[in-house]
Design a protein around this motif. Structure first.
Motif, PDB file in Angstrom:
ATOM      1  N   PHE A  36      -4.585  13.894   8.597  1.00 13.79           N
ATOM      2  CA  PHE A  36      -5.339  13.029   7.695  1.00 13.79           C
ATOM      3  C   PHE A  36      -4.450  11.891   7.239  1.00 13.79           C
ATOM      4  O   PHE A  36      -3.228  11.969   7.310  1.00 13.79           O
ATOM      5  N   GLN A  37      -5.087  10.839   6.788  1.00 12.71           N
ATOM      6  CA  GLN A  37      -4.345   9.689   6.276  1.00 12.71           C
ATOM      7  C   GLN A  37      -5.208   8.941   5.280  1.00 12.71           C
ATOM      8  O   GLN A  37      -6.390   8.735   5.512  1.00 12.71           O
ATOM      9  N   ARG A  38      -4.618   8.592   4.157  1.00 15.43           N
ATOM     10  CA  ARG A  38      -5.308   7.722   3.200  1.00 15.43           C
ATOM     11  C   ARG A  38      -4.379   6.577   2.870  1.00 15.43           C
ATOM     12  O   ARG A  38      -3.192   6.773   2.662  1.00 15.43           O
ATOM     13  N   ILE A  39      -4.933   5.410   2.815  1.00 15.86           N
ATOM     14  CA  ILE A  39      -4.146   4.239   2.446  1.00 15.86           C
ATOM     15  C   ILE A  39      -4.668   3.727   1.113  1.00 15.86           C
ATOM     16  O   ILE A  39      -5.865   3.476   0.962  1.00 15.86           O
ATOM     17  N   VAL A  40      -3.784   3.651   0.143  1.00 21.76           N
ATOM     18  CA  VAL A  40      -4.165   3.175  -1.176  1.00 21.76           C
ATOM     19  C   VAL A  40      -3.587   1.778  -1.347  1.00 21.76           C
ATOM     20  O   VAL A  40      -2.361   1.594  -1.310  1.00 21.76           O
ATOM     21  N   ASN A  41      -4.460   0.807  -1.477  1.00 22.10           N
ATOM     22  CA  ASN A  41      -3.977  -0.562  -1.667  1.00 22.10           C
ATOM     23  C   ASN A  41      -3.506  -0.760  -3.096  1.00 22.10           C
ATOM     24  O   ASN A  41      -4.179  -0.360  -4.043  1.00 22.10           O
ATOM     25  N   LEU A  42      -2.370  -1.371  -3.232  1.00 23.95           N
ATOM     26  CA  LEU A  42      -1.829  -1.642  -4.554  1.00 23.95           C
ATOM     27  C   LEU A  42      -1.927  -3.134  -4.786  1.00 23.95           C
ATOM     28  O   LEU A  42      -1.427  -3.930  -3.986  1.00 23.95           O
ATOM     29  N   ASN A  43      -2.613  -3.482  -5.867  1.00 23.96           N
ATOM     30  CA  ASN A  43      -2.794  -4.907  -6.107  1.00 23.96           C
ATOM     31  C   ASN A  43      -1.671  -5.525  -6.940  1.00 23.96           C
ATOM     32  O   ASN A  43      -1.669  -6.695  -7.213  1.00 23.96           O
ATOM     33  N   VAL A  44      -0.727  -4.680  -7.338  1.00 23.31           N
ATOM     34  CA  VAL A  44       0.413  -5.181  -8.117  1.00 23.31           C
ATOM     35  C   VAL A  44       1.697  -4.744  -7.421  1.00 23.31           C
ATOM     36  O   VAL A  44       1.751  -3.656  -6.851  1.00 23.31           O
ATOM     37  N   PRO A  45       2.722  -5.579  -7.485  1.00 18.54           N
ATOM     38  CA  PRO A  45       3.991  -5.124  -6.919  1.00 18.54           C
ATOM     39  C   PRO A  45       4.560  -3.964  -7.731  1.00 18.54           C
ATOM     40  O   PRO A  45       4.434  -3.926  -8.950  1.00 18.54           O
ATOM     41  N   VAL A  46       5.117  -2.975  -7.033  1.00 18.29           N
ATOM     42  CA  VAL A  46       5.679  -1.817  -7.726  1.00 18.29           C
ATOM     43  C   VAL A  46       7.181  -1.727  -7.462  1.00 18.29           C
ATOM     44  O   VAL A  46       7.707  -2.287  -6.506  1.00 18.29           O
ATOM     45  N   GLN A  47       7.820  -0.989  -8.350  1.00 17.48           N
ATOM     46  CA  GLN A  47       9.262  -0.787  -8.247  1.00 17.48           C
ATOM     47  C   GLN A  47       9.503   0.402  -7.324  1.00 17.48           C
ATOM     48  O   GLN A  47       9.283   1.548  -7.714  1.00 17.48           O
ATOM     49  N   ALA A  48       9.959   0.118  -6.131  1.00 14.34           N
ATOM     50  CA  ALA A  48      10.037   1.173  -5.117  1.00 14.34           C
ATOM     51  C   ALA A  48      10.994   2.299  -5.518  1.00 14.34           C
ATOM     52  O   ALA A  48      10.763   3.457  -5.185  1.00 14.34           O
ATOM     53  N   ASP A  49      12.052   1.979  -6.228  1.00 14.32           N
ATOM     54  CA  ASP A  49      13.045   3.015  -6.530  1.00 14.32           C
ATOM     55  C   ASP A  49      12.652   3.882  -7.721  1.00 14.32           C
ATOM     56  O   ASP A  49      13.305   4.882  -7.990  1.00 14.32           O
TER      57      ASP A  49
ATOM     58  N   SER B 157       0.812  -1.213   0.000  1.00 12.26           N
ATOM     59  CA  SER B 157       0.000   0.000   0.000  1.00 12.26           C
ATOM     60  C   SER B 157       0.846   1.263   0.000  1.00 12.26           C
ATOM     61  O   SER B 157       2.013   1.259   0.393  1.00 12.26           O
ATOM     62  N   LEU B 158       0.206   2.319  -0.481  1.00 12.10           N
ATOM     63  CA  LEU B 158       0.821   3.642  -0.467  1.00 12.10           C
ATOM     64  C   LEU B 158       0.032   4.466   0.557  1.00 12.10           C
ATOM     65  O   LEU B 158      -1.190   4.495   0.524  1.00 12.10           O
ATOM     66  N   ILE B 159       0.755   5.089   1.475  1.00  9.54           N
ATOM     67  CA  ILE B 159       0.082   5.853   2.517  1.00  9.54           C
ATOM     68  C   ILE B 159       0.368   7.337   2.332  1.00  9.54           C
ATOM     69  O   ILE B 159       1.526   7.741   2.184  1.00  9.54           O
ATOM     70  N   ILE B 160      -0.691   8.133   2.276  1.00 12.99           N
ATOM     71  CA  ILE B 160      -0.569   9.583   2.184  1.00 12.99           C
ATOM     72  C   ILE B 160      -0.969  10.132   3.544  1.00 12.99           C
ATOM     73  O   ILE B 160      -2.069   9.867   4.022  1.00 12.99           O
ATOM     74  N   ARG B 161      -0.058  10.883   4.155  1.00  6.58           N
ATOM     75  CA  ARG B 161      -0.322  11.322   5.517  1.00  6.58           C
ATOM     76  C   ARG B 161       0.093  12.781   5.656  1.00  6.58           C
ATOM     77  O   ARG B 161       1.016  13.241   4.975  1.00  6.58           O
ATOM     78  N   GLY B 162      -0.575  13.494   6.513  1.00  2.00           N
ATOM     79  CA  GLY B 162      -0.185  14.883   6.729  1.00  2.00           C
ATOM     80  C   GLY B 162      -1.094  15.535   7.740  1.00  2.00           C
ATOM     81  O   GLY B 162      -1.991  14.904   8.295  1.00  2.00           O
ATOM     82  N   ALA B 163      -0.846  16.798   7.966  1.00  5.07           N
ATOM     83  CA  ALA B 163      -1.678  17.546   8.905  1.00  5.07           C
ATOM     84  C   ALA B 163      -1.881  18.947   8.362  1.00  5.07           C
ATOM     85  O   ALA B 163      -0.956  19.563   7.856  1.00  5.07           O
TER      86      ALA B 163
END
Lengths: 122, 137
Positions: free
Chosen positions: B93-106, B69-75
């Motif tokens: 606030f926080q949103r969690i976006v589930n990723l159903n495919v593996p991603v290239q982190a770099d 997942s990708l997490i977007i967080r802030g205030a």
């Protein structure tokens, strides 16, 4: 009616009432309007008598060769009107648009600004 | 004889507004269920996540990538002054976006323009050939 329908082939943008904060500081009123996706070109601010109208168009570029999986926001037009009292110095109204946030500054008319009255020793 | 229906029965306009309703993407009804609103789209090689977060500095938004997942967080901070009206959300606030495919982190790129955050996550090359070495024992 048919003509009207033809016009609708380019549908008007859905309209939204943007979230707005109105607050007062010593120098005047500050209005913050959330307008994500709106650039300087898409923004118009009009002052007519006592009405200050703010309009912003947010049009996002289409993602090429990509399909939408999940949609929570889209293109739109933000419209909001504010009524301004006589206590505002109209000439001094300023607007800044930064990071999708519009800030309007409405200075108080000079006669309403707090001021200290000097006491003359007599 | 002229019959003026207009004040009672505004049929053309009713019809038009009816059609307008039809044109609107139904998905937009999900607007403002959670903050910040997030759009996700997918192309052959990438997952694109966009989010409307107006008035935030890039430094105040934290992006974290987990395994799935990708997490977007802030205030969002309060403005200083005497509030007459407050509609803009504040606080964390926080949103969690589930990723159903593996991603290239770099290879992830994040940009911010006019209050719109755009994160491009390249998919991991699943077709990447794997060579497995066999240890002789």
């Amino acid at each position: 009616m048919t003509n009207d329908l033809e016009k609708k082939t380019t549908p008007a943008l859905p309209r939204f009432r943007p979230n707005t904060d109105v607050l007062e500081r010593e120098d005047g009123f500050h209005i913050f309007v959330d307008m994500p996706g709106v650039g300087k070109d898409g923004l118009s601010i009009d002052l007519r008598e006592n009405e200050l109208e703010v309009r912003g168009r947010a049009v996002y570029p289409r993602e090429e060769n990509a399909k939408a999986l999940h949609v929570e926001f889209g293109d739109g037009e933000y419209v909001r009107t504010f009524t301004i009292s006589d206590g505002v110095d109209r000439e001094g109204i300023r607007a800044t648009l930064k990071k999708g946030l519009l800030e309007l500054f409405l200075p108080k008319a000079a006669r309403l600004k707090p001021r200290r009255i000097e006491i003359q020793a007599g | 004889m002229v019959i003026d229906f207009s004040s009672y029965y505004d049929l053309p306009r009713n019809m038009d507004s009816f059609f307008e309703e039809l044109w609107k993407p139904s998905s937009l009804s999900q607007r403002r269920v959670a903050y910040p609103p997030v759009n996700i789209s997918e192309s052959e090689g990438e997952i694109i996540v966009t989010s409307e977060i107006p008035g935030m500095d890039t430094g105040d938004i934290e992006l974290t990538l987990n395994e799935k997942s990708l997490i977007i967080r802030g205030a969002k901070k309060n403005e200083v002054g005497n509030y007459y009206r407050q509609e803009r959300p504040t606080g964390s606030f926080q949103r969690i976006v589930n990723l159903n495919v593996p991603v290239q982190a770099d290879g992830i790129k994040a940009t911010m323009k006019d209050g719109l955050l755009r994160v491009v996550l390249p998919k991991a090359r699943e077709s990447r050939p794997l060579t497995i070495s066999i240890d002789a024992q």
